[in-house]
Design a protein around this motif. Sequence first.
Motif, mmCIF file in Angstrom:
data_model
loop_
_atom_site.group_PDB
_atom_site.id
_atom_site.type_symbol
_atom_site.label_atom_id
_atom_site.label_comp_id
_atom_site.label_asym_id
_atom_site.label_seq_id
_atom_site.Cartn_x
_atom_site.Cartn_y
_atom_site.Cartn_z
ATOM 1 N N THR A 181 -28.730 -10.595 132.599
ATOM 2 C CA THR A 181 -28.717 -12.005 132.211
ATOM 3 C C THR A 181 -30.048 -12.679 132.553
ATOM 4 O O THR A 181 -30.620 -13.414 131.733
ATOM 5 C CB THR A 181 -27.538 -12.736 132.892
ATOM 6 O OG1 THR A 181 -26.332 -12.038 132.568
ATOM 7 C CG2 THR A 181 -27.425 -14.179 132.425
ATOM 8 N N SER B 235 -22.409 -6.687 126.380
ATOM 9 C CA SER B 235 -21.724 -6.651 127.670
ATOM 10 C C SER B 235 -20.308 -6.156 127.468
ATOM 11 O O SER B 235 -19.727 -6.304 126.389
ATOM 12 C CB SER B 235 -21.710 -8.052 128.293
ATOM 13 O OG SER B 235 -21.033 -8.030 129.534
ATOM 14 N N GLY C 113 -25.700 -4.703 129.348
ATOM 15 C CA GLY C 113 -25.213 -5.164 130.635
ATOM 16 C C GLY C 113 -25.435 -6.649 130.816
ATOM 17 O O GLY C 113 -26.553 -7.135 130.705
ATOM 18 N N GLY C 114 -24.348 -7.378 131.094
ATOM 19 C CA GLY C 114 -24.421 -8.836 131.236
ATOM 20 C C GLY C 114 -24.183 -9.291 132.662
ATOM 21 O O GLY C 114 -23.606 -10.357 132.892
ATOM 22 N N HIS D 206 -18.883 -13.600 133.399
ATOM 23 C CA HIS D 206 -19.916 -13.193 134.363
ATOM 24 C C HIS D 206 -19.370 -13.527 135.756
ATOM 25 O O HIS D 206 -18.979 -14.659 136.022
ATOM 26 C CB HIS D 206 -21.197 -13.976 134.087
ATOM 27 C CG HIS D 206 -22.363 -13.563 134.935
ATOM 28 N ND1 HIS D 206 -23.491 -12.993 134.405
ATOM 29 C CD2 HIS D 206 -22.582 -13.630 136.282
ATOM 30 C CE1 HIS D 206 -24.366 -12.732 135.380
ATOM 31 N NE2 HIS D 206 -23.826 -13.107 136.532
ATOM 32 N N THR E 284 -26.393 -1.795 133.682
ATOM 33 C CA THR E 284 -24.946 -1.653 133.579
ATOM 34 C C THR E 284 -24.211 -1.719 134.918
ATOM 35 O O THR E 284 -22.991 -1.732 134.949
ATOM 36 C CB THR E 284 -24.613 -0.331 132.872
ATOM 37 O OG1 THR E 284 -25.453 0.706 133.390
ATOM 38 C CG2 THR E 284 -24.833 -0.443 131.390
ATOM 39 N N GLU F 191 -20.111 -15.777 130.021
ATOM 40 C CA GLU F 191 -21.459 -15.221 129.899
ATOM 41 C C GLU F 191 -22.253 -15.968 128.819
ATOM 42 O O GLU F 191 -23.435 -16.262 129.013
ATOM 43 C CB GLU F 191 -21.378 -13.720 129.571
ATOM 44 C CG GLU F 191 -22.706 -13.039 129.293
ATOM 45 C CD GLU F 191 -23.639 -12.949 130.500
ATOM 46 O OE1 GLU F 191 -23.192 -13.227 131.632
ATOM 47 O OE2 GLU F 191 -24.818 -12.614 130.302
#
Lengths: 76, 377
Positions: free
Chosen positions: B13, B38, B7-8, B43, B108, B66
Amino acid sequence: MPQRKVLDARNTFCPGPLMELIANMKLIGVGDELEVLSTDKGSADDVPEWIKKVGHQMVGTTEVNGVWHIVVRKAK
Amino acid sequence: MQILIVGGGTGGTILGNSLARRLANEIRAGKVRITLLSASDKHMYQPGLLYVAFGQMTPDQLYRDEASLLESSIDFHVDPVTEFHLDRNEVKTGSGKTYAYDLLVIATGARIVPQEVPGMAEGSENFYTEEGALRLHKRLMEFRGGTVAMVVSLPHKCPVAPIEAMFLLHDFFKARNIRDKVKLQYNYPVNHVHATANVARWAKPEFDKAGIEYETLFNVREVDPVKKIVYSEEGTECKYDLLIAIPPHRGMEMVETNNLGLGGWIPTDRFKLTMNDHDNVYVIGDATNIPVSKTGSAAHFEAEVASDNIVSVIKTGVPVREYDGRVYCFIEAGFDRATHNAFDYINLPELKPPTKSVHWFKVAYNQMYWSTVRGLL
């Protein structure tokens, strides 16, 4: 056989016990039960009010050491 | 040690950058490796969508690459996870690769599912996607008068967003000199105008002052887009000309398909932030089932706790602290004033009267966010 799921909403203000209950009612089957644990005494009034309004069933409310255990059954 | 972050978004992050900095020596020595997977190379600053709906930001302002936000030592791949195999410490991805881990972080997020309410997708607008926010903005610009109604489904992200939207609607129509031709109707699922008692106590008189009408204990059951009526589970109904819906949310689909949690919410220890029965799996942000707000703020504070504990376990063998339920949010009370809200598992929020200075700080934070996710703020 009906299932009972415990929803631990102790010491939560946002979104709070009633919101958690309403959201979780969508995820259980008809006849299944939710036991909400709340440290907010207002839940003991708020939950039955909503349950009655939408036609689900109250199973019971007990208070143990400042924690309200509110059990409801999904009726429809 | 292989740390794998899935998950980004905000949580993933911030955590990745924090770990990369604090474990820099271990990474250089080849003792630790951080991989972040991701579903997107972009992002998004999600709170900005509300501003897009009111024409105060444009979509391009909401995105960064991202990769540009991440420490260079993080091994970043755009490769969404499709399968979790927690029993053998590995995940599989859309590209067909298998990633093994010693420690997994699931960050996520959540998704909207308006299709779960009959008629909602066809009959309402929302500000939870770029496309939705742009469409809502167009509808608002074209609106000449009538009833703008809001319905709030459960569960949803950021519990103060519906209130903010109502205040922004008031100022938006006032600025267009048609406020007297618009009825603003707010419908809310519990028996106060907000779930948190102190927020409700503050918002109710503000609604009264702005002429915003409200109905409580209104849980949307069905929308009739032809008759333009929304029906509640409580047996009431609301007519509208423009309906703004806070759609119901679920965790990500692959979380559900992998049976990690009911509704896509992963059972998580609210203090340790580890997945129940899986001590080497952390869960942060919207993906948890912890009963706190699903906000970037919660994800941020959770990421800091997870980082402290992961670093400490690697360096000393024991974790250092627990998540205390801390959340902080701004609440826009119109175009030029705002207040703020801070609480945790023990302490209720205490709201101050809205001011222009808090609003301008929020406007500044909309840019400062990019420093936050880089771990600089």
